[in-house]
Design a protein around this motif. Structure first.
Motif, PDB file in Angstrom:
ATOM      1  N   LYS A   1     -12.995  35.407 127.630  1.00 43.03           N
ATOM      2  CA  LYS A   1     -13.850  34.737 126.647  1.00 43.03           C
ATOM      3  C   LYS A   1     -13.450  33.284 126.458  1.00 43.03           C
ATOM      4  N   ARG A   2     -12.144  33.027 126.410  1.00 45.36           N
ATOM      5  CA  ARG A   2     -11.674  31.664 126.199  1.00 45.36           C
ATOM      6  C   ARG A   2     -12.050  30.746 127.366  1.00 45.36           C
ATOM      7  N   ILE A   3     -11.938  31.267 128.582  1.00 46.95           N
ATOM      8  CA  ILE A   3     -12.241  30.445 129.752  1.00 46.95           C
ATOM      9  C   ILE A   3     -13.744  30.210 129.876  1.00 46.95           C
ATOM     10  N   ILE A   4     -14.554  31.245 129.578  1.00 41.38           N
ATOM     11  CA  ILE A   4     -16.008  31.121 129.667  1.00 41.38           C
ATOM     12  C   ILE A   4     -16.518  30.031 128.731  1.00 41.38           C
ATOM     13  N   LYS A   5     -15.879  29.938 127.581  1.00 40.55           N
ATOM     14  CA  LYS A   5     -16.291  28.968 126.567  1.00 40.55           C
ATOM     15  C   LYS A   5     -16.327  27.551 127.144  1.00 40.55           C
ATOM     16  N   TYR A   6     -15.366  27.231 128.000  1.00 45.06           N
ATOM     17  CA  TYR A   6     -15.277  25.876 128.553  1.00 45.06           C
ATOM     18  C   TYR A   6     -16.006  25.738 129.897  1.00 45.06           C
ATOM     19  N   SER A   7     -16.049  26.798 130.657  1.00 45.53           N
ATOM     20  CA  SER A   7     -16.624  26.685 132.006  1.00 45.53           C
ATOM     21  C   SER A   7     -18.152  26.671 131.997  1.00 45.53           C
TER      22      SER A   7
END
Length: 588
Positions: free
Chosen positions: A189-195
């Protein structure tokens, strides 16, 4: 802002999935086969664990190894894997069909929308960007639908089935394994937020690059003639660099998910292997069960990693779908389609018409003029005076910001577009011919025309003579650029096409500006035939080509400043006389 972006993404995803509804029964079959296929795969490690336990117990006991039981278990294991492969084939076959039907529908809707959009839209968006939306973005959606749905179902069923089997073997070890699940979700979830932002920028950069490439390749002869190859290369660099940066950031961020999850999974794998070994020594669990549990852990991590990859794919797909739906959602001008049909011979009226492309740059200012039916009217003036824009408002390629345009007393906004197009035709400065035969190009506006009608139109346009000299006559195939024809011959084919459609109103937009004087004379003869019995609006830069027009409208700075015949304007029109004398001097 973040909540709004999230809502947009979910809205786009829901809209995209709505295209699957007509195929819900196929999708139900896909889901069922995915469940069964996954179930058979999940049972494999359990059966293999029984084989290992049987071997271990046989070796430890004096009774020997029960090879019959082992052979039965292995046959059952082979049957499970074969059934799983067969069901996977069925689900893949069905899903490919669904994905291709959906992308067929999307391409059809996009093409249908593009054929209806006003010219103003194409002024704002590059051809390369539209091609990127119609090819790259739709291909991205197709591959996602084809693979992601079955992978999602399989992954979810695998995780559920594996957890159930591990609970049967050892609830304590299962609890240890399940600790990784919330941590995996948090990382993803954290990575998707930025990618997600980077994936959107990636698709936009790709569209911009395609637009530049299309423009460069289309104008390649011009670029070479001005020795601007190196300059175009330097201009290409920022587009390429922008796409590189967007690609690098999106792929780097999304690529972090799998390594981080693998690290987490490997830690849990080691912990379970150690604790499981202790339980075997204490005889609280069979060695085959530990082996099965270790295999289940490996299987359990696979769908987690797969879901992470699916998430990356869905992000890119949502970005592609957003770009596609942006075009599909463009609203069309409203009119009473089919309610009114003009009756008359083509009287035209502009009443208090004003128009501007940009808010701060008016092109037409309070135009008031009436053209009689059957009248041959020319519009002249310097570049940027608004000549072509005035003519294109008549075709409703653009909508007037103020005032109204009427044909035979009816506002063109109350006339169905198809009826309006049949009433009017245009011969443009740049001829447009497509890949196909000469006959197909002439009959473009009237596909059901007879052979006699086609030949008659070509004869009147002065095109029949050169057509018959071609190797296959009217069946001669032209490439995309019609490279075998001169500019004059291309223009004559355009005139023949308009002649065949027999419009009530004819618009000539610089129809002879790209040809030499000899070819111009030939084209003018074809145009004289074409003008007979029609209201004609001729946009011209070269004043000598419209000297014989019934009436000449002189435009300057978006306004009609003079109106009359050539003779009356030479005598009384200061601005027209200035333009005419200047042209005469330049021709000497």
């Amino acid at each position: 802002m973040k909540n709004q972006d999230s809502k947009i993404q979910w809205g786009t995803l829901k809209r995209l999935l709505s295209y699957l509804l007509p195929y819900r029964f196929r999708l139900l079959t896909v889901a069922m086969t995915s469940v069964l296929s996954t179930l058979f795969l999940i049972l494999g490690p359990f059966v293999l664990g029984l084989v290992i336990t049987t071997l271990f117990e046989g070796m430890m006991n004096n009774g020997g190894i029960d090879f019959y039981r082992i052979s039965q278990l292995l046959l059952g294991l082979a049957a499970l894997y074969l059934f799983s492969v067969y069901l996977s084939y069925i689900q893949e076959y069905l899903m490919v069909g669904v994905a291709q039907h959906v992308t067929y529908t999307l391409r059809h809707e996009l093409h249908h929308q593009l054929m209806k959009l006003p010219i103003a839209f194409f002024d704002r968006v590059s051809t390369g960007d539209l091609m990127s939306r119609g090819v790259n973005d739709i291909d991205k959606i197709s591959s996602t639908l084809q693979q992601t749905l079955t992978q999602t179902i399989t992954s979810l069923m695998t995780m559920i089935g594996v957890v159930v089997m591990m609970l049967i073997i050892s609830p304590l070890l299962t609890l240890i394994v399940c600790i990784t699940l919330p941590l995996s979700i948090l990382i993803t979830k954290r990575i998707i937020k930025y990618s997600q932002v980077q994936f959107r920028q990636q698709q936009q950069a790709l569209g911009a690059l395609n637009g530049y490439i299309e423009e460069s390749y289309t104008n390649h002869p011009l670029i070479q003639s001005y020795h601007q190859g190196e300059d175009m290369k330097s201009k290409f660099t920022p587009y390429n660099a922008s796409l590189f940066e967007a690609n690098w950031r999106s792929q780097f961020l999304s690529g972090l998910i799998v390594p981080l999850l693998n690290l987490l999974n490997n830690v849990i794998y080691v912990v379970v292997a150690i604790i499981g070994g202790i339980f075997v020594v204490q005889r609280t669990i069979a060695i085959g069960d530990v082996q099965a549990l270790i295999m289940y852990i490996r299987i359990f991590t696979q769908p987690i990693n797969r879901v992470a990859n699916i998430t990356n794919t869905i992000q890119a797909t949502i970005a592609s779908a957003e770009r596609l739906f942006q075009v599909l959602d463009i609203s069309m001008p409203t009119s009473d389609y089919g309610s009114k049909v003009p009756e008359g011979r083509g009287e035209i009226s502009f009443e208090r018409v004003s128009f501007q492309y940009d808010a701060n740059k008016p092109i037409l200012k309070d135009i008031n003029v009436k053209l009689k039916a059957g009248e041959d009217v020319a519009i002249v003036g310097s570049s940027g005076a608004g000549k072509t824009t005035l003519a294109l408002l008549l075709l409703r390629f653009y909508e007037a910001n103020e005032g109204s345009v009427s044909i035979d007393g009816l506002d063109i906004t109350s006339i169905d577009d198809e009826v309006l197009r049949r009433m009017t035709s245009i011969v443009m400065q740049d001829t447009w011919l497509f890949s196909g035969t000469i006959r197909e190009n002439i009959t473009f506006g009237l596909p059901l025309a007879t052979e006699d009608e086609v030949i008659t139109a070509a004869i009147k346009a002065r095109a029949d003579a050169f057509i018959r000299k071609l190797p296959n006559g009217y069946d001669t195939h032209l490439d995309e650029q019609a490279s075998g024809l001169s500019e004059g011959e291309k223009q004559l084919l355009s005139i023949a096409r308009v002649m065949l459609s027999d419009p009530r109103i004819l618009i000539l937009d610089e129809a002879t500006s790209n040809v030499d004087s000899r070819t111009e004379l030939q084209i003018q003869k074809g145009l004289q035939q074409l003008k007979q019995g029609r209201t004609t609006v001729t946009v011209a830069h070269r004043l000598h080509t419209v000297r014989h027009a019934d009436r000449i409208l002189v435009m300057h700075d978006g306004q009609i400043v003079e109106d009359g015949s050539h003779e009356s304007l030479i005598e009384n029109g200061a601005y027209y006389r200035h333009l005419f004398l200047k042209e005469q001097q330049n021709s000497i």
